[in-house]
Design an enzyme around this catalytic site. Sequence first.
Site: not given
Length: 212
Positions: A49, A133, A45
């Site tokens: 950001r 998640k 993943e």
Amino acid sequence: MGDKTEKLLSTLKLQPVVPVLIVEDAKTAVPLARALVAGGLKAIEITLRTDAALEAVRLVAQEVEGAVVGAGTILNAAHYAAAVDAGSQFIVSPGTTQELLDVARSSDIPLLPGAATASEVMALREEGYKVLKFFPAEQAGGAAYLKALSSPLAGTLFCPTGGISLKNAMDYLSLPNVVCVGGSWVAPKELVTAGDWAGITKLASEASALKG
């Protein structure tokens, strides 16, 4: 929804730990991903950001054999579309909005939506989601909290992420409702900066050896 759930599950079941990466420089993405794959961590993943994130996703998708790259920190429909366009094979969000649910419904690329409370889990179950998640895992109640959800919300699987390390990963992986965990410890910033890919492969190997 069933096909997308199976597609997502097959990715998450590749390994006990999904590396959660913040890529500052896209040039490090390919050697970093290769090091992780070499250590047994194929599903990766890359979080949106940094400015380099989408290029990093694109490079890993194109150049790293064996990698299954996903994009994380997806907050809206524009993020989702850009990540899919870059080659993401799964999408991860820290929480869930109606906008994300709508775009996920119309996409072939599966969403791993974030939830932190029983009500959020119930709402996502109503939307057809069985794999979620759990974020931020440690801050939201940790393994004890997830264990408490396992009976009343049976049939839901989680990938807890947030505050998880080699020390506490097994607390989660031993739970019946945890399919894998997400963690950044397998790619520490100092090793990435130093280009110590062998060191990262070693950390990845330790993580891939964890079993629930």
